[in-house]
Design an enzyme around this catalytic site. Structure first.
Site, short mmCIF file in Angstrom:
data_model
loop_
_atom_site.label_atom_id
_atom_site.label_comp_id
_atom_site.label_asym_id
_atom_site.label_seq_id
_atom_site.Cartn_x
_atom_site.Cartn_y
_atom_site.Cartn_z
CG ASP A 132 -2.15 0.87 1.01
OD1 ASP A 132 -3.19 0.64 1.65
OD2 ASP A 132 -2.06 1.80 0.17
C1 GLC Z 1 -4.21 4.37 -0.06
C2 GLC Z 1 -5.11 3.24 0.26
C3 GLC Z 1 -5.21 2.21 -0.83
C4 GLC Z 1 -5.09 2.88 -2.18
C5 GLC Z 1 -3.69 3.46 -2.27
C6 GLC Z 1 -3.44 4.17 -3.61
O1 GLC Z 1 -3.57 4.88 1.06
O2 GLC Z 1 -4.91 2.56 1.49
O3 GLC Z 1 -6.46 1.53 -0.67
O4 GLC Z 1 -5.31 1.95 -3.21
O5 GLC Z 1 -3.42 4.38 -1.21
O6 GLC Z 1 -4.26 5.29 -3.73
#
Ligand code: GLC
Length: 733
Positions: A271
């Site tokens: 993430d």
């Molecule tokens: C975020 C989220 C994730 C998302 C990623 C990219 O912090 O936790 O669900 O896909 O960043 O935007």
């Protein structure tokens, strides 16, 4: 006979040609990897957020994927640098959070779950992929599969609720929809956040989770396993540390379970900076150590920690990681890019990018999804409206075109949103009063205006809830009541003596118990998306009949969280003898008030159970029977029930099948959803509804650390929600 031979020959040829294509791709990957420097390999494992401003890094081959750039022309410009200027010309993988629509925005995933309509959800994901891929997006970070049992957690909006079975069905439907049949409209799905992120203590986002392996396997893994089995091309690790180990550095999770036990060979991405966050977790002393831990766990791509691009070469030189580990990751990344056809067609047709956006059939599907996602929680007969000409429309969510789109709808455009106010103006002579400026506005001047306006109307609809910005990531709440002067607005309009309908537009189940008393009907429509206004108008006028069911338990009070229907019984289950504070005379010397698992102030049960939702008609279930009284492993349970539409409206009922395993080698949930189906019923009609339930579906991770169906006594229900109906018994012998 001849036909069979030809058919078999064709099938064999297709199989061989498929294998040949696969081998051909593997040969291309081998050839590419053999030419790549270690720096270029690491570049493929680096994902950055941005567009053209990454040009220099892209030209050096230091970026494998970008996210958050959605302008077709800008994407073509940055892609040309990757393909035509970098040494090996490897195309970029363009990613975006297309969570519930790209431009045409569908209800939030929690609302989509309330439809209990996987075909419609798959259709919505397919439409999202068509719109997103036309704009150059070929990888979405969806479906989010996090089981959520605590509405204080803002991201409950993004998943399919509290039930593993429903979560798995909806997640697999979205994977199918996004990935399609592999043509140029296919976008890679990303099952996330692996794992247990929704169990954050206190419902506070990013917080610690303490989930045992047994609970992981019985509650939190099933939807991810279903996503892997459905062919999800990628997976994202979660921010949380479970049992003291951040998921992004958890080798047991990624290598032992995901890769070795489930056979997942897709791409694993962190993430956002979740590799770097292992420093804050106290699991790595610095970014270099965090990088080594993520790599060792089996993570292929690093989103925005800059750790991979900064430290992998050092770690390889220090022999802390092998170049083979790097090659395996790079192969998975290249395989995905070949699978998506990026080497053959890396560019977007800018002239046609906008053609499909907001197509009429897309808007229609979004509207149908919003209709089916709305849950009728109360109705004294005021709905559908009859004889209403002048309608007061009020409340902070009546005309909030961006806010009704919900969280993670960045590419949605409020100019295309149909708000409830706009739609209701086409059906009624509308008096509009804001009621409050926004959901947390405590001012009551506008409340007074709405109250006096009600006197001039035949009925009133009050749109309350929470704006999109209050829902989603990092937006946890400790107080789930309607905020600001919203409850006062509802009560004030009710005091006018006119019939009042409350429509809640929110990203989570709010504690709206006290507001129920001040209205004649309540429709819960979550954040309904682009076409939410038309959907609500069709439901209020009776052009459509509500069929939504609660995908999560609705609480009386936030203090009850976490609360979910498929809970264990405890040794002191609620037995109806409990005394509540309201009933207590607090006489001196009074001894016990109750010795079961309940709250003195809010009692035992929830406001509304999982699977609950009313209709404009009524349904009756009768004559539940099973084909046998006892079954063996390998059998299939045939259950049937008579379902009657005993009211005056044609409608759809979501019939739900629940099972209870009365005694296990470990304690078992008091109920588990094992099947559901949407049944279309004419007014007055009776239908036999049947379910076929393989005994194998009753398996769980037992005391002996293996999946098994245990012998013993069971109960089975088919009902309209998780708290209704009488069971029949059966046994597994
Ligand atoms: C975020 C989220 C994730 C998302 C990623 C990219 O912090 O936790 O669900 O896909 O960043 O935007």
């Amino acid at each position: 006979m001849k036909k069979t031979i030809y058919f078999l020959a064709a099938a064999v040829l297709a199989l061989l040609s498929g294998c040949a294509a696969k081998d051909d791709t593997e040969k291309k990957i081998d050839s590419l990897v053999s030419k790549m420097t270690l720096h270029e390999k690491v570049g493929q494992m680096n994902q950055l957020s941005g567009g053209e401003w990454l040009a220099e890094a892209v030209e050096k081959g230091e970026v494998g994927s970008i996210l958050n750039c959605t302008d077709p022309a800008e994407l073509n410009r940055i892609q040309r640098i990757a393909v035509e200027k970098s040494r090996l010309g490897i195309p970029l993988l363009i990613a975006r959070d297309v969570i519930h629509g790209f431009k045409t925005i569908f209800p939030i995933p929690l609302g989509l779950a309330a439809t209990f309509d996987p075909e419609l959800v798959e259709k919505g994901a397919r439409i999202s992929a068509i719109e997103a891929s036309a704009s150059g997006i070929r990888w979405t970070f969806s479906p989010m599969l996090d089981i959520a049992r605590d509405p204080r957690w803002g991201r409950i909006a993004e998943g399919s609720g509290e039930d593993p079975f429903l979560d798995a069905i909806m997640g697999a439907a979205m994977v199918r929809g996004y990935q399609g049949d592999g043509d140029s409209t296919s976008i890679a799905a990303c099952i996330k956040h692996f794992v247990g992120y929704g169990a954050a203590e206190g419902g506070r986002d990013y917080n610690t989770t303490e989930i045992t392996e047994r609970s992981l396997r019985n509650v939190y893994f099933p939807a991810f396993k279903a996503g892997v089995d459905e062919g999800a091309m990628t997976l994202m690790t979660s921010f949380n540390a479970n049992d003291g180990i951040p998921s992004t550095g958890n080798k047991w999770l990624i290598k032992d379970i995901l890769r070795d036990e489930w056979g997942f060979d897709g791409l694993v991405v962190t993430d956002w900076n979740s590799a770097g966050e292992m420093i804050a977790h106290g699991f790595a002393k610095d970014l270099k150590e965090a990088t080594g831990k993520a790599l060792d766990a089996g993570v292929d791509m690093d989103m925005m920690s800059y750790g991979y691009i900064s430290f992998i070469e050092e770690l390889v030189k220090e022999k802390k990681i092998s170049e083979k580990q790097i090659d395996d990751a790079v192969r998975r990344i290249l395989r995905l890019k070949f699978k998506l056809g990026l080497f053959d067609n890396p560019y977007i047709d800018e002239q046609r990018a906008g053609e499909k956006l907001y197509a009429p059939e897309h808007l229609e599907a979004a509207k149908q999804s919003a209709v089916e996602s709305a849950i009728l929680l109360k109705n004294d007969g005021v709905l559908p409206f009859k004889g209403v000409n002048t309608l007061l429309v009020t409340g902070p969510l009546a005309d909030a075109p961006y806010e009704q789109l919900g969280t993670w709808a960045f590419d949605g455009e409020e100019s295309h949103t149909v708000t409830p106010l706009e739609a209701l103006k086409k059906e009624f002579n509308v008096i509009y009063e804001p009621g409050t400026e926004y959901s947390r506005d405590k001012g009551t001047a506008l409340v007074a205006r709405a109250r006096s306006a009600a006197a001039r109307a035949d009925a009133a609809v009050v749109f309350v809830g929470e704006e999109a910005i209050l829902s989603g990531e990092a937006h946890s709440l400790s107080d789930l009541n309607l905020q600001g002067a919203q409850s006062e607005l509802i009560a004030a309009v009710k005091q006018s003596g006119k019939k009042v309908v409350v429509v809640v537009i929110a990203g989570r189940p709010l504690t709206i118990g006290r507001d129920l008393e001040n209205c004649n009907a309540m429709l819960y429509s979550f954040h309904p998306g682009t076409m939410g206004g038309e959907a609500v108008a069709d439901l209020l006028t009776g052009k459509a009949v509500p069929s939504g069911k609660t995908p999560v338990t609705f609480l009386k009070d936030a203090g009850q969280a976490p609360f979910y229907y498929n809970h264990f019984n405890t040794g002191r289950p609620n037995n109806g003898t409990e005394t509540l504070l309201d009933d207590i005379s607090l006489k001196a010397g009074q001894t016990s008030l109750g010795c079961t698992s309940y709250y003195l102030d809010s009692g035992y049960g929830p406001l509304f159970p999982f699977g609950y939702g009313l209709s404009y008609t009524t349904f009756e279930y009768s004559g539940l029977t099973l084909d046998k009284m006892s079954y063996s492993n390998g059998d299939t349970i045939e259950a049937r029930v008579n379902l009657s539409n005993t009211g005056e409206y044609d409608a759809v009922e979501v019939a739900q099948l629940y099972v209870r395993d009365l005694v296990g080698s470990v304690v078992r949930p008091v109920k588990e959803l094992k099947g559901f189906q949407r049944v279309e019923m004419k007014a007055g009609e009776t239908k036999e509804v049947t379910f076929s339930l393989p005994v194998a579906d009753l398996a769980f991770w037992t005391l002996n650390d293996g999946y098994a169906v245990e012998k013993g006594d069971f109960q089975l229900w088919i009902a309209g929600d998780s708290a209704s109906g009488e069971p029949v018994s059966f046994s597994i012998d």
